[in-house]
Design an enzyme around this catalytic site. Sequence first.
Site, PDB file in Angstrom:
ATOM      1  CG  ASP A 122      -8.609  -0.062   3.045  1.00 17.74           C
ATOM      2  OD1 ASP A 122      -9.408  -0.919   2.618  1.00 17.74           O
ATOM      3  OD2 ASP A 122      -7.377  -0.219   3.033  1.00 17.74           O
ATOM      4  CE  LYS A 170      -4.080  -2.059   2.165  1.00 16.97           C
ATOM      5  NZ  LYS A 170      -5.087  -1.960   3.249  1.00 16.97           N
TER       6      LYS A 170
END
Length: 283
Positions: free
Chosen positions: A105, A68
């Site tokens: 997210d 990420k």
Amino acid sequence: MAEARRAAVLGSPIAHSLSPVLHRAAYRELGLGHWSYDRFEVDEAALPAFVDGLDASWAGLSLTMPLKRAVIPLLDEVTVTAASVEAVNTVVFTADGRRVGDNTDIPGMIAAMRERGVEKVESAAVLGAGATASSALAALSLVCTGPVTAYVRSAIRAQEMRGWGERLGVDVRTADWAEAARAFDAPLVIATTPAGTTDALAAAVPDALAAAVPDAPGTLFDVLYDPWPTPVATAWAAHGGAVVGGLDLLVHQAVLQVEQMTGRAPAPLSAMREAGERALGAR
């Protein structure tokens, strides 16, 4: 015949990922028979070559740990949301060949909480201090009007969480992990720790895990989805508290990924959730 379009989830380890199940369910529901979604075991060292090797048929990538942050230097643009936590879990390849990174997210967490009736809280607690915890703080910056207490294992982690709080505009206070049972008194508790970690709370409570959950608990958001339910989630529900699970988060963030990659909205939330539940039930 429509031109083939591709997407995939990358990470290491990746075999456990439910993302293919969710995205493929969306493609079926949307009638996108020319779309495919796969999973690839890719670590940080292999990521640049993998991304550079993709052709024009690729629409996007989902990224999990440890990629990420590693993907950011490979991108042409990063959204404000992703930049706020220095974490990208979604890459969309535009028609002109640009690589755009986003973080679904954070809005996924907010959507999952809203689905359970959590719009605003006066305070909250976060268990853990990893990448998911920083995303939780970003979500709480829009949900929590008061202080957030982060329960962590080291002074370094405590400093990191306070730093994220300053960056995100959240009043973050830190406490030692040994006192984590106190977190359960907050109206909203977000558990971001790996499988088995939160269960260790039971060892610090004389009457075991159930004794740590108050008689009238607020909302527990446990980001795990396998195994599910976790012991904490089971005890929480038994005491009448609302529980948001990791599958809720996974589905809501995947909905946003599907919409960004395919350009089709709304993505079929119910069908994706049902596919995820079936897949977990078969494990």
